[in-house]
Scaffold this active site. Structure first.
Site, short mmCIF file in Angstrom:
data_model
loop_
_atom_site.label_atom_id
_atom_site.label_comp_id
_atom_site.label_asym_id
_atom_site.label_seq_id
_atom_site.Cartn_x
_atom_site.Cartn_y
_atom_site.Cartn_z
N GLU A 99 -5.12 -9.01 0.57
CA GLU A 99 -6.11 -8.60 1.56
C GLU A 99 -7.47 -8.54 0.90
O GLU A 99 -7.61 -8.00 -0.20
CB GLU A 99 -5.76 -7.23 2.17
CG GLU A 99 -4.48 -7.20 2.96
CD GLU A 99 -4.18 -5.83 3.54
OE1 GLU A 99 -5.13 -5.00 3.64
OE2 GLU A 99 -3.01 -5.57 3.86
N GLU A 128 0.80 -1.23 0.00
CA GLU A 128 0.00 0.00 0.00
C GLU A 128 0.84 1.28 0.00
O GLU A 128 0.58 2.22 0.76
CB GLU A 128 -0.98 -0.01 1.17
CG GLU A 128 -2.00 -1.13 1.06
CD GLU A 128 -3.01 -1.18 2.20
OE1 GLU A 128 -2.75 -0.58 3.26
OE2 GLU A 128 -4.06 -1.81 2.03
#
Length: 515
Positions: A329, A194
């Protein structure tokens, strides 16, 4: 005496040499290796957690966000619950020495290795470690901060800072790779998580977007080069690379279309690389449930189409080209929807909301695996909790859902959808078979399954809550299937039948064997 000493020395060296031998490698491509994996679980908000106190340096600390330390018992429960891959997000902030060496803490490396060992000992087929909140937009006092390199919304790039951070990332990965280089290829390295300059990778129209893609690509290449340069098993270790920020499928697609996603891996080609995406779509249903546009319903045709479209992007771009993909995720806040009547974002949770949630989680898992993509569900021990982290309160087991709770329902459905279920055979004219009614009854010490007249023959399977086959029965000429209780242990099961031509579910029910 000298001869005895020599013999002992030879024996000692032989034992040491055997102990020091690298673990075996599979010799498979990443796509081949992951084809044997079913579903993954994240040890979230644990080794990635950060302690941020006023006047003190930020440091990654396992218990900083209120989760207990990981244990062998936890991972035993995780694997027993049906997961076969463990992702261990790791933040290294506060454990890195000064330039130019950026020496990693031995204690931190040893703790990561200990947790990897827990997962492997428990029976995990694959384990992922990464560089997690070290590069996370402007959050968490991260050091791999792209916003220090790129001014979002402009074309400005600070090349000196970019190169400085790239050097630091390379040296961090050199040390991680060196420490773990004798591990087998069940241990996967994920280079970043991220990383973005503030837009989470969603603002493709921004003037800075392509520069962000370019910087992330260069950092992925540098990390990969550092890993490969350490030699040993790392020459052929599986390495996962992300897209910008939230790295959703469309974000990954944009980078790939520009040739700014998959780095050059020399003679390995793409065989040892994995594309790492995330999937929190639709966000008002998953990560933004406290926002004004939050929603708690899912399952309309547009929702299903959106899920299928996203997975088809990844399958077409990568899987069909022989490149492995895992969703590092995914999921939704199971724990937030676990209690009926609780107010979440101004909405009182109903049973319909819970059933939608079960459908979402199981549909995500099944659709990903149908497309040969590995789902790795986010479990932060909080809102997204599926599995308990300890034996508190009484009656709970670390690594398993709360007995009789909503998370257990969710997990049961997910594992059932992923079970290797043989479909039924129907008469060609039975167009409406998927709507047919089946019934179960008990008599004379047995359980009887009866189907509709439209079904000519079937093989009926009984699965436990972890998707393991517990019984197999023939359904022939509309005669009832007799399932003998004495051959089945007490417990909760799923009985599932599917249409062989469409793959759609014909009938499914929970079945409790109590005697």
């Amino acid at each position: 005496m000298n001869r005895i000493r020599q013999c002992l020395l030879v024996m000692t060296l032989a034992v040491f040499t055997a102990w020091a031998q690298p673990e075996p490698m599979s010799g498979k491509t990443a796509l081949q290796f992951l084809s044997d994996v079913k579903i993954g679980w994240n040890l979230g908000n644990t080794m990635d957690a950060l302690r941020q106190l006023s006047g003190q340096d930020t440091v990654a600390l396992e218990t900083a966000w209120g989760r207990p330390p990981a244990t062998q018992e936890l991972f035993n429960g995780v694997i027993e619950s049906g997961f076969d891959l463990a992702r261990i997000p790791v933040t290294w902030t506060g454990h890195i020495g000064p330039a130019p060496d950026y020496k990693l803490s031995e204690e931190r490396l040893a703790r990561v290795a200990e947790i990897v060992g827990y997962a492997k000992t428990a029976g995990a087929k694959a384990v992922i470690i990464n560089v997690h909140h070290d590069g996370h937009g402007n959050n968490h006092a991260s050091w791999l901060r792209m916003s220090n390199v790129i001014t979002r919304g402009t074309t400005n790039v600070n090349t000196a800072v970019k190169n400085e951070l790239q050097d630091k990332l390379s040296k961090v990965w050199t040390q991680i790779a060196e420490y773990f280089k004798d591990y087998g290829d069940y241990l996967i390295f994920e280079v970043m998580n991220e990383v973005h300059a503030g837009g989470w990778g969603d603002d493709a129209s921004s003037a800075s977007y392509q520069n962000e893609q370019d910087v992330l690509f260069d950092w992925s290449q540098a990390a990969l080069n550092a890993i490969r340069a350490t030699g040993g098993n790392n020459i052929a270790r599986f390495v996962a690379v992300p897209g910008l920020g939230g790295t959703e499928p469309n974000v990954v697609q944009r980078a790939h279309n520009r040739g700014k996603l998959i780095p050059n891996d020399g003679g390995n080609g793409t065989d040892k690389l994995i594309v790492k995406a995330h999937f929190y779509t639709p966000k008002p249903y998953t990560v933004n449930i406290a926002a004004t546009n939050a929603r708690h319903t899912w399952g309309a045709q547009t929702d299903i189409d959106q899920l299928n479209t996203n997975m088809n992007i990844l399958k077409t771009l990568f899987i069909d080209e022989g490149i492995a993909v895992y969703i590092g995720e995914c999921g939704a806040p199971t724990n937030r929807r676990a209690t009926l009547g609780v107010n979440v974002g101004g909405v009182a949770i109903t049973r319909e909301h819970q059933e939608n949630h079960i459908d979402y989680m199981s549909s995500v898992a099944k659709t990903m695996r149908t497309n040969s993509i590995i789902p790795v569900f986010w479990d932060d021990g909080g809102n997204f909790k599926i599995l308990e982290r300890s034996t508190t309160p009484a009656g709970t087991t670390a690594g398993k859902p709360l007995p009789g709770g909503f998370a257990a329902e969710v997990l049961d459905e997910m594992m059932t959808e992923l079970a290797d279920i043989t479909s039924i055979k129907t008469r060609p004219t039975a167009a409406a078979v998927q709507n047919a009614q089946w019934s179960i009854s008990r008599a004379n010490g047995g359980v009887y399954l009866r189907g509709p007249a439209s079904v000519e023959s079937a093989r009926v399977f009984l699965y436990d809550i972890r998707g393991r086959q517990a019984g197999k029965y023939n359904y022939v000429n509309n005669q009832p299937v007799i399932m003998n209780n004495q051959k089945i242990s007490k417990g909760n099961y799923f009985l599932v039948v599917r249409n062989i031509s469409s793959g759609k579910q014909v009938y499914k029910t929970k079945l409790a064997i109590v005697n």
